[in-house]
Design a protein around this motif. Structure first.
Motif, PDB file in Angstrom:
ATOM      1  N   LEU A   1       0.823  -1.205   0.000  1.00  0.00           N
ATOM      2  CA  LEU A   1       0.000   0.000   0.000  1.00  0.00           C
ATOM      3  C   LEU A   1       0.859   1.257   0.000  1.00  0.00           C
ATOM      4  CD1 LEU A   1      -2.997  -0.877   2.356  1.00  0.00           C
ATOM      5  CD2 LEU A   1      -2.941  -0.797  -0.134  1.00  0.00           C
ATOM      6  N   ASP A   2       1.938   1.250   0.775  1.00  0.00           N
ATOM      7  CA  ASP A   2       2.826   2.410   0.785  1.00  0.00           C
ATOM      8  C   ASP A   2       3.512   2.600  -0.561  1.00  0.00           C
ATOM      9  OD1 ASP A   2       2.253   3.370   3.305  1.00  0.00           O
ATOM     10  OD2 ASP A   2       3.836   2.215   4.279  1.00  0.00           O
ATOM     11  N   ALA A   3       3.824   1.517  -1.234  1.00  0.00           N
ATOM     12  CA  ALA A   3       4.428   1.615  -2.568  1.00  0.00           C
ATOM     13  C   ALA A   3       3.450   2.287  -3.532  1.00  0.00           C
ATOM     14  CB  ALA A   3       4.816   0.231  -3.075  1.00  0.00           C
ATOM     15  N   LEU A   4       2.180   1.915  -3.455  1.00  0.00           N
ATOM     16  CA  LEU A   4       1.172   2.530  -4.313  1.00  0.00           C
ATOM     17  C   LEU A   4       0.967   3.999  -3.952  1.00  0.00           C
ATOM     18  CD1 LEU A   4      -1.397  -0.410  -4.365  1.00  0.00           C
ATOM     19  CD2 LEU A   4       0.122   0.299  -6.234  1.00  0.00           C
TER      20      LEU A   4
ATOM     21  N   THR B   1      -0.245  14.923  -2.196  1.00  0.00           N
ATOM     22  CA  THR B   1       0.460  15.169  -0.942  1.00  0.00           C
ATOM     23  C   THR B   1       0.478  13.869  -0.155  1.00  0.00           C
ATOM     24  OG1 THR B   1      -1.524  15.755   0.312  1.00  0.00           O
ATOM     25  CG2 THR B   1      -0.392  17.564  -0.872  1.00  0.00           C
ATOM     26  N   LEU B   2       1.354  13.792   0.827  1.00  0.00           N
ATOM     27  CA  LEU B   2       1.421  12.601   1.677  1.00  0.00           C
ATOM     28  C   LEU B   2       0.091  12.389   2.391  1.00  0.00           C
ATOM     29  CD1 LEU B   2       3.013  10.272   2.880  1.00  0.00           C
ATOM     30  CD2 LEU B   2       3.945  11.868   4.574  1.00  0.00           C
ATOM     31  N   ALA B   3      -0.502  13.468   2.877  1.00  0.00           N
ATOM     32  CA  ALA B   3      -1.785  13.357   3.584  1.00  0.00           C
ATOM     33  C   ALA B   3      -2.875  12.814   2.658  1.00  0.00           C
ATOM     34  CB  ALA B   3      -2.196  14.718   4.150  1.00  0.00           C
ATOM     35  N   GLU B   4      -2.916  13.292   1.425  1.00  0.00           N
ATOM     36  CA  GLU B   4      -3.917  12.798   0.466  1.00  0.00           C
ATOM     37  C   GLU B   4      -3.699  11.320   0.169  1.00  0.00           C
ATOM     38  OE1 GLU B   4      -4.684  16.786  -2.277  1.00  0.00           O
ATOM     39  OE2 GLU B   4      -2.946  15.505  -2.683  1.00  0.00           O
ATOM     40  N   ALA B   5      -2.461  10.952  -0.057  1.00  0.00           N
ATOM     41  CA  ALA B   5      -2.149   9.562  -0.392  1.00  0.00           C
ATOM     42  C   ALA B   5      -2.476   8.617   0.757  1.00  0.00           C
ATOM     43  CB  ALA B   5      -0.676   9.433  -0.783  1.00  0.00           C
ATOM     44  N   ARG B   6      -2.245   9.060   1.980  1.00  0.00           N
ATOM     45  CA  ARG B   6      -2.528   8.200   3.144  1.00  0.00           C
ATOM     46  C   ARG B   6      -4.016   7.948   3.348  1.00  0.00           C
ATOM     47  NH1 ARG B   6       2.071  10.358   7.336  1.00  0.00           N
ATOM     48  NH2 ARG B   6       3.667   8.879   6.675  1.00  0.00           N
ATOM     49  N   GLU B   7      -4.859   8.770   2.759  1.00  0.00           N
ATOM     50  CA  GLU B   7      -6.306   8.571   2.889  1.00  0.00           C
ATOM     51  C   GLU B   7      -6.809   7.405   2.045  1.00  0.00           C
ATOM     52  OE1 GLU B   7      -8.591  12.118   2.335  1.00  0.00           O
ATOM     53  OE2 GLU B   7      -7.331  13.262   3.712  1.00  0.00           O
TER      54      GLU B   7
ATOM     55  N   GLU C   1      -7.045   3.738   1.068  1.00  0.00           N
ATOM     56  CA  GLU C   1      -6.769   2.471   1.745  1.00  0.00           C
ATOM     57  C   GLU C   1      -7.344   1.260   1.021  1.00  0.00           C
ATOM     58  OE1 GLU C   1      -7.896   2.650   5.841  1.00  0.00           O
ATOM     59  OE2 GLU C   1      -6.711   4.448   6.217  1.00  0.00           O
ATOM     60  N   LYS C   2      -8.362   1.437   0.217  1.00  0.00           N
ATOM     61  CA  LYS C   2      -9.036   0.311  -0.428  1.00  0.00           C
ATOM     62  C   LYS C   2      -8.410  -0.009  -1.775  1.00  0.00           C
ATOM     63  CE  LYS C   2     -13.578   1.392   1.459  1.00  0.00           C
ATOM     64  NZ  LYS C   2     -14.951   1.758   1.053  1.00  0.00           N
ATOM     65  N   GLU C   3      -8.293  -1.309  -2.041  1.00  0.00           N
ATOM     66  CA  GLU C   3      -7.777  -1.761  -3.337  1.00  0.00           C
ATOM     67  C   GLU C   3      -8.581  -1.184  -4.490  1.00  0.00           C
ATOM     68  OE1 GLU C   3      -7.818  -6.034  -3.423  1.00  0.00           O
ATOM     69  OE2 GLU C   3      -5.745  -6.156  -2.701  1.00  0.00           O
ATOM     70  N   GLU C   4      -9.907  -1.166  -4.345  1.00  0.00           N
ATOM     71  CA  GLU C   4     -10.773  -0.668  -5.412  1.00  0.00           C
ATOM     72  C   GLU C   4     -10.444   0.774  -5.758  1.00  0.00           C
ATOM     73  OE1 GLU C   4     -12.685  -1.606  -2.238  1.00  0.00           O
ATOM     74  OE2 GLU C   4     -11.977  -3.548  -2.918  1.00  0.00           O
ATOM     75  N   ASP C   5     -10.110   1.571  -4.723  1.00  0.00           N
ATOM     76  CA  ASP C   5      -9.764   2.973  -4.959  1.00  0.00           C
ATOM     77  C   ASP C   5      -8.448   3.084  -5.720  1.00  0.00           C
ATOM     78  OD1 ASP C   5     -12.086   3.741  -3.660  1.00  0.00           O
ATOM     79  OD2 ASP C   5     -11.087   4.061  -1.735  1.00  0.00           O
ATOM     80  N   PHE C   6      -7.479   2.246  -5.362  1.00  0.00           N
ATOM     81  CA  PHE C   6      -6.207   2.257  -6.099  1.00  0.00           C
ATOM     82  C   PHE C   6      -6.414   1.809  -7.545  1.00  0.00           C
ATOM     83  CE2 PHE C   6      -4.168   2.155  -1.839  1.00  0.00           C
ATOM     84  CZ  PHE C   6      -3.260   3.198  -2.023  1.00  0.00           C
ATOM     85  N   VAL C   7      -7.254   0.798  -7.761  1.00  0.00           N
ATOM     86  CA  VAL C   7      -7.531   0.345  -9.130  1.00  0.00           C
ATOM     87  C   VAL C   7      -8.126   1.502  -9.930  1.00  0.00           C
ATOM     88  CG1 VAL C   7      -8.962  -1.198 -10.553  1.00  0.00           C
ATOM     89  CG2 VAL C   7      -7.769  -2.097  -8.552  1.00  0.00           C
ATOM     90  N   PHE C   8      -9.013   2.258  -9.329  1.00  0.00           N
ATOM     91  CA  PHE C   8      -9.617   3.410  -9.997  1.00  0.00           C
ATOM     92  C   PHE C   8      -8.585   4.510 -10.251  1.00  0.00           C
ATOM     93  CE2 PHE C   8     -11.783   7.551  -9.729  1.00  0.00           C
ATOM     94  CZ  PHE C   8     -12.635   7.431 -10.819  1.00  0.00           C
ATOM     95  N   LEU C   9      -7.834   4.859  -9.228  1.00  0.00           N
ATOM     96  CA  LEU C   9      -6.868   5.955  -9.336  1.00  0.00           C
ATOM     97  C   LEU C   9      -5.708   5.648 -10.284  1.00  0.00           C
ATOM     98  CD1 LEU C   9      -6.771   6.935  -5.571  1.00  0.00           C
ATOM     99  CD2 LEU C   9      -7.699   8.336  -7.437  1.00  0.00           C
ATOM    100  N   LEU C  10      -5.322   4.398 -10.357  1.00  0.00           N
ATOM    101  CA  LEU C  10      -4.188   3.992 -11.204  1.00  0.00           C
ATOM    102  C   LEU C  10      -4.659   3.317 -12.495  1.00  0.00           C
ATOM    103  CD1 LEU C  10      -1.866   2.723  -8.346  1.00  0.00           C
ATOM    104  CD2 LEU C  10      -1.783   4.925  -9.527  1.00  0.00           C
TER     105      LEU C  10
END
Length: 139
Positions: free
Chosen positions: A69-72, A83-89, A91-100
């Motif tokens: 998760l930190d790598a993503l 920002t680091l604060a935005e990225a730390r918010e 947490e869900k795989e589905e959100d990373f799939v959407f964002l990336l």
């Protein structure tokens, strides 16, 4: 911390996750897909896990060991100027799939990464749809 990925186990976990979501109604059914929607959904999740593993496997940063998760999150910071604060918010795989989404579209699975997907999709008769996501075409 090991950065090896069990491709078969990760693929099956992604399939199981999406099959369960479709069965219990937490994921919406696509109107134009009648069967095996879980295979298509699992591909995004699986590619995300492979993408994160690739970042984690970079041994150049000898001062730190990143979790997946930190790598993503670091990718979001470095490539998309979060920002680091935005990225730390996130947490869900589905959100990373959407964002990336774009990164995952561009990413081609290596032969080892593609092996379990190729086995599963060839059995189901969906080889053509999935081949575009592999570095090397099937023999």
């Amino acid at each position: 911390m090991s950065f090896e990925i069990d491709h078969y186990a990760e693929w099956v976990a992604a399939l199981d996750k999406h099959e369960a979501e479709l069965k219990n109604g937490t994921a919406s059914r696509w109107e134009d897909i009648r069967t095996d929607q879980d295979l298509r959904m699992a591909l995004g999740t699986y590619k995300l896990k492979c993408f994160a593993a690739r970042i984690c496997q970079n041994k150049a940063a000898i001062w730190a060991r990143l979790g997946k998760l930190d790598a993503l999150r670091l990718h979001l910071i470095n490539k998309h100027h979060w920002t680091l604060a935005e990225a730390r918010e996130v947490e869900k795989e589905e959100d990373f799939v959407f964002l990336l989404h774009e990164e995952l579209l561009q990413m081609k699975l290596t032969e080892a990464e593609a092996y379990p997907v190729r086995q599963w999709t060839e059995q189901k008769g969906y080889r053509g749809e999935f081949e575009q996501h592999f570095e090397t075409p099937a023999p």
